[in-house]
Write a protein that holds these residues in place. Structure first.
Motif, PDB file in Angstrom:
ATOM      1  N   GLY A  97       0.778  -1.230   0.000  1.00  0.00           N
ATOM      2  CA  GLY A  97       0.000   0.000   0.000  1.00  0.00           C
ATOM      3  C   GLY A  97       0.808   1.278   0.000  1.00  0.00           C
ATOM      4  N   MET A  98       2.148   1.161  -0.071  1.00  0.00           N
ATOM      5  CA  MET A  98       2.989   2.355   0.012  1.00  0.00           C
ATOM      6  C   MET A  98       3.540   2.810  -1.330  1.00  0.00           C
ATOM      7  SD  MET A  98       4.963   1.677   3.590  1.00  0.00           S
ATOM      8  CE  MET A  98       4.010   1.227   5.042  1.00  0.00           C
ATOM      9  N   LYS A  99       3.235   2.067  -2.387  1.00  0.00           N
ATOM     10  CA  LYS A  99       3.670   2.494  -3.709  1.00  0.00           C
ATOM     11  C   LYS A  99       2.818   3.688  -4.157  1.00  0.00           C
ATOM     12  CE  LYS A  99       5.390  -1.975  -5.331  1.00  0.00           C
ATOM     13  NZ  LYS A  99       5.286  -3.042  -6.365  1.00  0.00           N
ATOM     14  N   GLY A 100       3.428   4.552  -4.946  1.00  0.00           N
ATOM     15  CA  GLY A 100       2.702   5.694  -5.472  1.00  0.00           C
ATOM     16  C   GLY A 100       2.878   6.969  -4.668  1.00  0.00           C
ATOM     17  N   LEU A 101       3.473   6.869  -3.473  1.00  0.00           N
ATOM     18  CA  LEU A 101       3.738   8.069  -2.679  1.00  0.00           C
ATOM     19  C   LEU A 101       4.992   8.758  -3.219  1.00  0.00           C
ATOM     20  CD1 LEU A 101       3.029   6.627   0.889  1.00  0.00           C
ATOM     21  CD2 LEU A 101       1.514   8.035  -0.520  1.00  0.00           C
ATOM     22  N   PRO A 102       5.122  10.069  -3.073  1.00  0.00           N
ATOM     23  CA  PRO A 102       6.267  10.804  -3.634  1.00  0.00           C
ATOM     24  C   PRO A 102       7.604  10.233  -3.167  1.00  0.00           C
ATOM     25  CG  PRO A 102       4.582  12.319  -2.859  1.00  0.00           C
ATOM     26  CD  PRO A 102       4.159  10.958  -2.403  1.00  0.00           C
ATOM     27  N   ASP A 103       8.520   9.986  -4.119  1.00  0.00           N
ATOM     28  CA  ASP A 103       9.819   9.392  -3.792  1.00  0.00           C
ATOM     29  C   ASP A 103      10.633  10.251  -2.838  1.00  0.00           C
ATOM     30  OD1 ASP A 103       9.289   7.223  -5.363  1.00  0.00           O
ATOM     31  OD2 ASP A 103      10.369   7.969  -7.119  1.00  0.00           O
ATOM     32  N   GLY A 104      10.446  11.558  -2.911  1.00  0.00           N
ATOM     33  CA  GLY A 104      11.210  12.434  -2.037  1.00  0.00           C
ATOM     34  C   GLY A 104      10.694  12.475  -0.623  1.00  0.00           C
ATOM     35  N   ASP A 105       9.488  11.954  -0.391  1.00  0.00           N
ATOM     36  CA  ASP A 105       8.875  11.981   0.940  1.00  0.00           C
ATOM     37  C   ASP A 105       8.893  10.620   1.624  1.00  0.00           C
ATOM     38  OD1 ASP A 105       8.318  14.632   0.508  1.00  0.00           O
ATOM     39  OD2 ASP A 105       6.207  14.323   0.049  1.00  0.00           O
ATOM     40  N   VAL A 106       8.575   9.579   0.866  1.00  0.00           N
ATOM     41  CA  VAL A 106       8.548   8.214   1.393  1.00  0.00           C
ATOM     42  C   VAL A 106       9.463   7.378   0.511  1.00  0.00           C
ATOM     43  CG1 VAL A 106       7.114   6.235   1.962  1.00  0.00           C
ATOM     44  CG2 VAL A 106       6.169   8.542   2.176  1.00  0.00           C
ATOM     45  N   LEU A 107      10.600   6.994   1.033  1.00  0.00           N
ATOM     46  CA  LEU A 107      11.615   6.345   0.219  1.00  0.00           C
ATOM     47  C   LEU A 107      12.233   5.157   0.930  1.00  0.00           C
ATOM     48  CD1 LEU A 107      14.951   8.089   0.680  1.00  0.00           C
ATOM     49  CD2 LEU A 107      12.913   9.416   1.208  1.00  0.00           C
ATOM     50  N   HIS A 108      12.755   4.248   0.141  1.00  0.00           N
ATOM     51  CA  HIS A 108      13.502   3.103   0.666  1.00  0.00           C
ATOM     52  C   HIS A 108      14.942   3.539   0.920  1.00  0.00           C
ATOM     53  CE1 HIS A 108      15.452  -0.914   0.548  1.00  0.00           C
ATOM     54  NE2 HIS A 108      14.294  -1.315   1.057  1.00  0.00           N
ATOM     55  N   THR A 109      15.611   2.860   1.841  1.00  0.00           N
ATOM     56  CA  THR A 109      16.999   3.216   2.158  1.00  0.00           C
ATOM     57  C   THR A 109      17.912   3.136   0.939  1.00  0.00           C
ATOM     58  OG1 THR A 109      17.297   0.927   2.914  1.00  0.00           O
ATOM     59  CG2 THR A 109      16.945   2.611   4.607  1.00  0.00           C
ATOM     60  N   SER A 110      17.546   2.341  -0.056  1.00  0.00           N
ATOM     61  CA  SER A 110      18.386   2.226  -1.253  1.00  0.00           C
ATOM     62  C   SER A 110      18.523   3.555  -1.988  1.00  0.00           C
ATOM     63  CB  SER A 110      17.799   1.174  -2.203  1.00  0.00           C
ATOM     64  OG  SER A 110      16.477   1.501  -2.578  1.00  0.00           O
ATOM     65  N   ARG A 111      17.625   4.514  -1.702  1.00  0.00           N
ATOM     66  CA  ARG A 111      17.676   5.838  -2.329  1.00  0.00           C
ATOM     67  C   ARG A 111      18.110   6.924  -1.342  1.00  0.00           C
ATOM     68  NH1 ARG A 111      15.914   7.410  -6.699  1.00  0.00           N
ATOM     69  NH2 ARG A 111      15.152   9.370  -5.806  1.00  0.00           N
ATOM     70  N   TYR A 112      18.624   6.550  -0.208  1.00  0.00           N
ATOM     71  CA  TYR A 112      18.872   7.511   0.861  1.00  0.00           C
ATOM     72  C   TYR A 112      19.787   8.664   0.441  1.00  0.00           C
ATOM     73  CZ  TYR A 112      20.907   9.552   5.057  1.00  0.00           C
ATOM     74  OH  TYR A 112      21.364  10.432   5.988  1.00  0.00           O
ATOM     75  N   LEU A 113      20.953   8.343  -0.105  1.00  0.00           N
ATOM     76  CA  LEU A 113      21.901   9.408  -0.432  1.00  0.00           C
ATOM     77  C   LEU A 113      21.385  10.318  -1.545  1.00  0.00           C
ATOM     78  CD1 LEU A 113      25.414   7.724  -0.162  1.00  0.00           C
ATOM     79  CD2 LEU A 113      24.266   9.228   1.461  1.00  0.00           C
ATOM     80  N   TYR A 114      20.559   9.785  -2.432  1.00  0.00           N
ATOM     81  CA  TYR A 114      19.987  10.615  -3.491  1.00  0.00           C
ATOM     82  C   TYR A 114      19.044  11.675  -2.924  1.00  0.00           C
ATOM     83  CZ  TYR A 114      21.659   6.767  -6.421  1.00  0.00           C
ATOM     84  OH  TYR A 114      22.432   5.816  -7.027  1.00  0.00           O
ATOM     85  N   GLU A 115      18.417  11.380  -1.794  1.00  0.00           N
ATOM     86  CA  GLU A 115      17.418  12.276  -1.210  1.00  0.00           C
ATOM     87  C   GLU A 115      17.895  12.947   0.079  1.00  0.00           C
ATOM     88  OE1 GLU A 115      14.746  13.007  -2.712  1.00  0.00           O
ATOM     89  OE2 GLU A 115      14.655  11.448  -4.248  1.00  0.00           O
ATOM     90  N   LYS A 116      19.143  12.708   0.452  1.00  0.00           N
ATOM     91  CA  LYS A 116      19.620  13.179   1.757  1.00  0.00           C
ATOM     92  C   LYS A 116      19.509  14.693   1.911  1.00  0.00           C
ATOM     93  CE  LYS A 116      23.649  13.220   4.807  1.00  0.00           C
ATOM     94  NZ  LYS A 116      25.026  12.702   5.058  1.00  0.00           N
ATOM     95  N   GLU A 117      19.923  15.437   0.915  1.00  0.00           N
ATOM     96  CA  GLU A 117      19.879  16.902   1.019  1.00  0.00           C
ATOM     97  C   GLU A 117      18.458  17.390   1.272  1.00  0.00           C
ATOM     98  OE1 GLU A 117      21.133  20.855  -1.626  1.00  0.00           O
ATOM     99  OE2 GLU A 117      21.699  18.831  -2.286  1.00  0.00           O
TER     100      GLU A 117
END
Length: 439
Positions: free
Chosen positions: A166-186
Motif C-alpha cells: 500500500g505504500m507504492k505511489g507516494l512521492p519518492d522524495g517523501d517516502v523512500l527506501h533506504t536504497s535511495r537515501y543518499l539521493y534524497e539526503k539533502e
C-alpha cells in the motif's frame, strides 16, 4: 547471432558475478557477463561515509580461492598506494565507499563485462547433440537486441527493495527506501521531522547519519522498529562458523521444512546490527542529550507500521501498533525512510521459460543443488546456476560476502568437471552432522 559458444554467461554484475569473472580469468573457460546498469555501482544510495562492511577485508573477490590473484583487496591497496595507510589504520573491516571503489577497480580491468545490457530472454535449447542456452540482451544505448550462446548460465540478478503493502505511489522524495537515501539526503535534511522504519543495519546506519547531521536541534528524528529492541549481530567465533562451507553442507542436507525452521534460530547471525555501529549510536545519543535535551530523538521498539497515508495537515500519518501491548496509534511525520529490506529479484523471463521445467520446494522456492544448480525435471549437462534467492537452500551465509568466493569455486569446478580451485570444505572446529559419526 554470434557464433561463439561461451562456457558460461553471467546475468547481472554484482560482487558475486564480478568475483566469478575474476576467477575465470586464470582458467581456460570462456565467459561473458551482462548488467543493465551503465557502469558498476554497489548500493550507491547507501555508501554513507564512515560506515564499514560487516565482514573482514579477506572477503573480497578472490582471496579464499586464490590469494595470489591480481584481484584481491590487498593488491588493490598496493596498486592504489594505500598499503601503509591501511596497515596503520589497523582495522580488518573496509569502509563501504572503499569497497565499492575496489569493485569498480576490478571491473575496469576485466574483459567481457557488458554494462548497459539488459537480459530480456534466455532460451533453453535442450538438443541432444548441442545442448546450450541462447541469451538475448537489449543494449540500452542502441536499442538493439544481441544474441549470445552459452553452455551454462549463472543468474546473479540480486535483490530489489521490499516495500510495505500500500505504500507504492507516494512521492519518492517523501517516502523512500533506504536504497535511495543518499539521493534524497539533502532534501531530507530540510525536513522538520524524519522517521526511519526498520531495525536492521541499514536502518541504524541511516538513523545515525541523520543524527550526526542534525544542526541546532532543528530536525526531529524518530526510529520505529518492529523487533523487540536494537540487538547486535552475533560475532562470537563459534557463531561465525555458521558461515563456513561445512555448515552449508549440513544445512543443505536438511529437509526443506527443517531448513526453514533452522533459519529462525539463526536470526542473530542474519539480522543483527554491527556492535560498533550500535556503540557509536549510543555514544552520539549520550552526547547529544547532555543537559537533558531529549525532545528531538525518539526510538520506539516493538512497533509495527501498518500503513502510511498523506495527512490533512501536511506530511504523513503512520498507522502503528505496539504489538506487545496491543495498542494501535497514529504517528505523524514529515518524511519517511523505509529500511524494510530487500527481496530476491527474479526476472519475468525466468518464469516464462523455466517455471515448468524445474523442480520446486514449494510454490515460490525453486530447488537448488549443493553446487548451486537449478534442479531440472530432465537430466542435463548444460546447467543453470543461481546466486539469487538461496537463503532457504544454503542457509544464512547465502548473502554473506565471505562465502561468495566459495560459491564461485563450486560453480567453476562443476563447469570444468574438475577441481580448478581448491575447495576448502571443512574449515570448522564444530561437527554439525552426525551421519558419518563413528565411535
Amino acid at each position: 547471432m554470434t557464433k561463439q559458444m561461451y562456457d558460461v554467461i553471467g546475468i547481472g554484475i554484482g560482487p558475486y558475478n564480478l568475483g566469478l569473472a575474476a576467477l575465470l580469468e586464470k582458467t581456460e573457460l570462456s565467459g561473458a557477463f551482462f548488467e543493465k546498469s551503465p557502469s558498476f555501482a554497489w548500493h550507491p544510495g547507501m555508501l554513507i561515509e564512515k560506515m564499514d562492511l560487516q565482514v573482514p577485508f579477506l572477503a573480497d573477490l578472490a582471496t579464499f580461492a586464490d590469494p595470489k590473484s591480481p584481484y584481491t583487496f590487498m593488491n588493490y591497496l598496493y596498486e592504489q598506494d594505500r598499503m601503509f595507510p591501511f596497515f596503520f589504520h589497523n582495522q580488518t573491516k573496509v569502509p563501504r565507499q572503499e569497497y565499492n571503489h575496489y569493485l569498480q577497480w576490478a571491473a575496469n580491468q576485466l574483459d567481457d563485462l557488458y554494462f548497459g545490457h539488459s537480459i530480456v530472454d534466455v532460451i533453453d535449447w535442450n538438443e541432444a547433440d548441442n545442448p546450450h542456452y541462447e541469451v538475448i540482451a537489449l543494449e540500452a544505448e542502441t536499442g538493439k537486441h544481441h544474441h549470445f550462446l552459452a553452455k551454462h548460465v549463472v543468474m546473479g540478478t540480486g535483490s530489489e527493495p521490499l516495500i510495505i503493502d500500500g505504500m507504492k505511489g507516494l512521492p519518492d522524495g517523501d517516502v523512500l527506501h533506504t536504497s535511495r537515501y543518499l539521493y534524497e539526503k539533502e532534501n531530507l535534511l530540510k525536513a522538520a521531522h524524519v522517521t526511519v522504519v526498520g531495525s536492521g543495519q541499514s536502518a541504524i546506519e541511516v538513523f545515525l547519519d541523520l543524527l550526526e547531521e542534525q544542526r541546532h536541534n532543528d530536525m526531529k528524528l524518530s526510529l520505529l522498529t518492529r523487533t523487540g529492541g536494537l540487538f547486535q549481530l552475533d560475532q562470537a567465533k563459534f557463531a561465525q562458523e555458521f558461515f563456513t562451507p561445512a555448515y552449508v553442507d549440513y544445512f543443505h542436507s536438511l529437509s526443506y521444512e527443517q531448513r526453514i525452521e533452522n533459519l529462525d534460530t539463526l536470526g542473530p547471525l542474519r539480522k543483527g546490527i554491527d556492535p560498533d555501529t550500535l556503540t557509536r549510536l549510543y555514544s552520539d545519543l549520550y552526547h547529544k542529550t547532555a543537559g537533558g535535551e531529549k525532545d528531538y530523538v525518539l526510538i520506539n521498539p516493538m512497533t509495527e507500521v501498518k500503513s502510511i497515508s498523506p495527512s490533512d495537515k501536511g506530511g504523513y500519518d503512520l498507522q502503528c501498533r505496539q504489538w506487545q501491548e496491543e495498542i494501535d496509534y497514529r504517528f505523524h511525520t514529515e518524511k519517511v525512510i523505509l529500511a524494510t529490506g530487500y527481496k530476491p529479484h527474479i526476472p519475468d523471463w525466468f518464469y516464462n521459460r523455466f517455471e515448468e521445467k524445474i523442480k520446486w520446494e514449494d510454490q515460490k522456492h525453486y530447488r537448488v543443488t549443493r553446487d548451486y544448480r537449478l534442479e531440472f525435471s530432465d537430466q542435463r549437462g548444460h546447467h543453470f546456476f543461481t546466486l539469487t534467492d538461496l537463503t532457504y537452500s544454503h542457509g544464512a551465509g547465502a548473502t554473506n560476502l565471505g562465502l561468495a568466493v566459495h560459491r564461485n569455486v563450486e560453480i567453476i569446478n562443476t563447469i570444468a568437471g574438475k577441481d580448478i580451485y581448491k575447495n576448502q570444505r571443512n574449515p570448522s572446529f564444530q561437527t554439525f552432522s552426525m551421519k558419518e559419526f563413528k565411535e
